[in-house]
Scaffold this active site. Structure first.
Site, mmCIF file in Angstrom:
data_model
loop_
_atom_site.group_PDB
_atom_site.id
_atom_site.type_symbol
_atom_site.label_atom_id
_atom_site.label_comp_id
_atom_site.label_asym_id
_atom_site.label_seq_id
_atom_site.Cartn_x
_atom_site.Cartn_y
_atom_site.Cartn_z
ATOM 1 N N LYS A 1 102.331 -16.174 -23.630
ATOM 2 C CA LYS A 1 102.910 -16.414 -22.536
ATOM 3 C C LYS A 1 103.985 -15.215 -22.184
ATOM 4 O O LYS A 1 103.697 -14.190 -22.859
ATOM 5 C CB LYS A 1 103.168 -17.762 -22.235
ATOM 6 C CG LYS A 1 102.277 -18.888 -22.660
ATOM 7 C CD LYS A 1 102.384 -20.254 -22.083
ATOM 8 C CE LYS A 1 101.290 -20.943 -22.282
ATOM 9 N NZ LYS A 1 101.397 -22.246 -21.774
ATOM 10 N N GLU B 1 98.062 -21.299 -15.455
ATOM 11 C CA GLU B 1 99.286 -20.775 -15.027
ATOM 12 C C GLU B 1 99.169 -19.586 -14.072
ATOM 13 O O GLU B 1 99.786 -19.459 -12.911
ATOM 14 C CB GLU B 1 100.359 -20.331 -16.169
ATOM 15 C CG GLU B 1 100.947 -21.490 -16.933
ATOM 16 C CD GLU B 1 101.049 -21.482 -18.307
ATOM 17 O OE1 GLU B 1 101.164 -20.148 -18.864
ATOM 18 O OE2 GLU B 1 101.303 -22.402 -18.909
ATOM 19 N N SER C 1 99.045 -28.346 -25.670
ATOM 20 C CA SER C 1 99.922 -29.330 -26.469
ATOM 21 C C SER C 1 99.293 -29.469 -27.877
ATOM 22 O O SER C 1 99.444 -30.328 -28.571
ATOM 23 C CB SER C 1 100.341 -30.741 -26.119
ATOM 24 O OG SER C 1 101.058 -30.347 -24.930
ATOM 25 N N GLU D 1 91.183 -26.136 -21.345
ATOM 26 C CA GLU D 1 92.751 -26.660 -21.199
ATOM 27 C C GLU D 1 93.093 -27.569 -20.123
ATOM 28 O O GLU D 1 93.065 -27.059 -18.913
ATOM 29 C CB GLU D 1 93.660 -25.268 -20.924
ATOM 30 C CG GLU D 1 93.243 -24.291 -22.198
ATOM 31 C CD GLU D 1 94.704 -23.735 -22.424
ATOM 32 O OE1 GLU D 1 94.874 -23.438 -23.452
ATOM 33 O OE2 GLU D 1 95.068 -23.022 -21.511
ATOM 34 N N GLY E 1 101.739 -27.456 -22.147
ATOM 35 C CA GLY E 1 103.265 -27.559 -22.109
ATOM 36 C C GLY E 1 104.104 -28.827 -21.956
ATOM 37 O O GLY E 1 105.042 -28.615 -21.871
ATOM 38 N N ASN F 1 98.607 -17.998 -27.435
ATOM 39 C CA ASN F 1 98.980 -17.786 -26.123
ATOM 40 C C ASN F 1 100.289 -17.467 -25.834
ATOM 41 O O ASN F 1 100.879 -18.625 -25.817
ATOM 42 C CB ASN F 1 98.330 -18.572 -25.146
ATOM 43 C CG ASN F 1 98.592 -17.985 -23.790
ATOM 44 O OD1 ASN F 1 99.128 -17.010 -23.550
ATOM 45 N ND2 ASN F 1 98.488 -18.816 -22.606
ATOM 46 N N HIS G 1 93.802 -18.194 -16.981
ATOM 47 C CA HIS G 1 94.627 -19.443 -17.430
ATOM 48 C C HIS G 1 95.231 -20.362 -16.294
ATOM 49 O O HIS G 1 95.447 -19.699 -15.196
ATOM 50 C CB HIS G 1 96.108 -18.815 -18.074
ATOM 51 C CG HIS G 1 96.450 -19.820 -19.033
ATOM 52 N ND1 HIS G 1 97.635 -20.451 -18.473
ATOM 53 C CD2 HIS G 1 96.465 -20.366 -20.208
ATOM 54 C CE1 HIS G 1 98.039 -21.616 -19.257
ATOM 55 N NE2 HIS G 1 97.647 -21.231 -20.529
HETATM 56 P P1 PGA Z 1 100.712 -25.156 -24.887
HETATM 57 O O1 PGA Z 1 99.870 -24.118 -23.961
HETATM 58 O O2 PGA Z 1 100.011 -25.348 -26.223
HETATM 59 O O3 PGA Z 1 102.026 -24.835 -25.093
HETATM 60 O O4 PGA Z 1 100.588 -26.516 -24.180
HETATM 61 C C1 PGA Z 1 98.620 -23.999 -24.217
HETATM 62 C C2 PGA Z 1 97.875 -22.934 -23.253
HETATM 63 O O5 PGA Z 1 98.793 -22.494 -22.040
HETATM 64 O O6 PGA Z 1 97.082 -22.180 -23.704
#
Ligand code: PGA
Length: 255
Positions: A15, A100, A216, A170, A176, A13, A98
């Site tokens: 982003k 976010e 992560s 998630e 993140g 992903n 997601h």
């Molecule tokens: P990350 O993000 O691996 O940077 O924690 C995962 C995601 O948001 O899908």
């Protein structure tokens, strides 16, 4: 059905990262490193990178996904992208719900459900994201939160359509942040998700669904997370932007 019969899927992903030319460069690094993968490999990229990404992955085993889509076929929705637009470019997967988008752009379970239904109707495979906030975990309502999201996000999705749905668990506190859920925590919630799917559909349907962990996940912890029986893959943010790290996760999923 045992884990080996489910499709393992590693999806990046990206982003809001990489311009089209940067996307081409990164995919040119990734594709040779993952060419012998024994799992599905996907890069979900920003809309404007899709054409370049499709071109860069032509003839390879890397599939391209989008990071969202709208539920209407067309119309007065300034700034939005329809499923038809994505299909025409050759997109196969789409990340929906997601955290976010839920956190910063007012996404709700109702809109996630509308997008999921539209994606499925158009022949796209949605990667539906669910996960609890830290506060919700601390209040010990993780299961309630996940059960609600699964039920609402998949409302009116048929058993046949479910075959094309991927679920990504998630935990919001792990995204993140460098704070990964332990493999046991990931397994616990992924197993709970499968149990919810069995309740809503039936055990055989639930056993066929690929459930990813995201938050992560990296080249150092992928092996352990993916060793869990209900963790069928990963949705990778940060580490998907570094070819070697992403390839190492793909390798871990190919074992
Ligand atoms: P990350 O993000 O691996 O940077 O924690 C995962 C995601 O948001 O899908």
């Amino acid at each position: 059905m045992d884990k080996a019969k489910r499709k393992a899927i590693i999806a990046g992903n990206w982003k809001m990262n990489k311009t089209p030319s940067e996307a081409t460069a990164l995919l040119n690094q990734i594709t040779p490193l993952v060419s012998d993968a024994d799992c599905e490999v996907i890069a979900c990229v920003p809309y404007v990178d899709i054409a370049a990404a499709i071109e860069a992955t032509k003839g390879t085993n890397v599939k391209i996904g989008a990071e969202n889509c709208h539920w209407a076929e067309s119309g007065a929705f300034t700034g939005e992208i329809s499923t038809g637009m994505l299909k025409e470019l050759g997109v196969e997967y789409v990340v929906l719900g997601h955290s976010e988008r839920r956190q910063y752009f007012g996404e709700t379970d109702e809109t996630v459900n509308k997008r999921t239904k539209a994606a499925l109707a158009a022949g796209l495979k949605p990667i539906v994201c669910v996960g609890e906030l830290l506060w919700e975990r601390e209040c010990d309502i993780t299961e309630e939160v996940i059960a609600r999201q699964i039920k609402l996000d998949l409302w009116d999705v048929t058993e046949d359509e479910l075959k094309n749905v991927v679920i990504a668990y998630e935990p919001v506190w792990a995204i993140g942040t460098g704070k990964t859920a332990t493999a046991d925590q990931a397994e616990e919630v992924c197993a709970f998700i499968r149990a919810q799917l069995a309740k809503l559909y039936n055990q055989a349907a639930a056993d066929g669904v690929t459930i990813q962990y995201g938050g992560s996940m990296n080249d150092g912890n992928a092996d352990e997370l993916l060793s869990k029986v209900n963790v069928d893959g990963g949705l990778i943010g940060g580490a998907s932007l570094v070819a070697e790290k992403f390839a190492a996760i793909v390798k871990a999923a190919s074992k």
